[in-house]
Scaffold this motif. Sequence first.
Motif, PDB file in Angstrom:
ATOM      1  N   ARG A 158     -46.451  39.905 -55.363  1.00 56.15           N
ATOM      2  CA  ARG A 158     -46.791  41.129 -54.604  1.00 56.15           C
ATOM      3  C   ARG A 158     -46.160  41.108 -53.215  1.00 56.15           C
ATOM      4  O   ARG A 158     -45.781  42.159 -52.690  1.00 56.15           O
ATOM      5  N   ARG A 168     -42.694  42.300 -53.655  1.00 53.00           N
ATOM      6  CA  ARG A 168     -42.706  43.764 -53.797  1.00 53.00           C
ATOM      7  C   ARG A 168     -42.834  44.430 -52.428  1.00 53.00           C
ATOM      8  O   ARG A 168     -42.097  45.364 -52.110  1.00 53.00           O
ATOM      9  N   GLN A 220     -42.291  48.803 -58.921  1.00 58.54           N
ATOM     10  CA  GLN A 220     -43.657  48.612 -59.395  1.00 58.54           C
ATOM     11  C   GLN A 220     -43.660  48.126 -60.842  1.00 58.54           C
ATOM     12  O   GLN A 220     -44.431  47.247 -61.216  1.00 58.54           O
ATOM     13  N   THR A 234     -42.764  44.504 -60.849  1.00 54.18           N
ATOM     14  CA  THR A 234     -43.920  43.728 -60.393  1.00 54.18           C
ATOM     15  C   THR A 234     -44.938  43.576 -61.519  1.00 54.18           C
ATOM     16  O   THR A 234     -45.427  42.470 -61.786  1.00 54.18           O
TER      17      THR A 234
END
Length: 186
Positions: A130, A133, A162, A165
């Motif tokens: 994360r 990201r 996204q 991820t």
Amino acid sequence: MTLDEILLEAEEKMSKTEQIVLREFAGVRTGKASPALVENIMVEAYGGQMRIRELAGITTPEPRVLVIQPWDASLVHAIEKALQKANLGLTPSIQGKTVRLYFPELSQERRLEFVRIVRKMAEDARVAIRHVRRDALEELRKHKHDSGITEDEEKQAEKELQKLTDDFIARIDQHLAHKEKEIMTV
């Protein structure tokens, strides 16, 4: 930096995170002997620190026995000392020019403790993904102002990021489920 380059860099970093968590999982005991458990332990040798895998051959002749055979027989005691310092919960025994580690049967309580450790490792990996990201999103937004990318292109890149991820987090979850099953198998 183009949008594709930003996405490729993010994918590369996420992939590296996945590889790291797999290596960490390999170091967690499952009740059977695995060379990955000891290969990265540092040993005081030749005036410096070296990994066991650089000093010895590591084999598993039986499911519950790990044999470490140093290429230089004078290192047997240094390897034994490093294994004791590593807090594996195992006592090394020297037999001639080899060091043997015997793995006792894991209790249910100990297995659950290992599952908790593995879940923590997996959560750390998810957090790292994360973070990648987040960094990529910041790069996208900064890049948008510099090169005149349209709103649609930015939104599409965010969706791809996204999806990337989510894919890597799903992979981490799969590895976690596999490792938990391995640990809990008696």
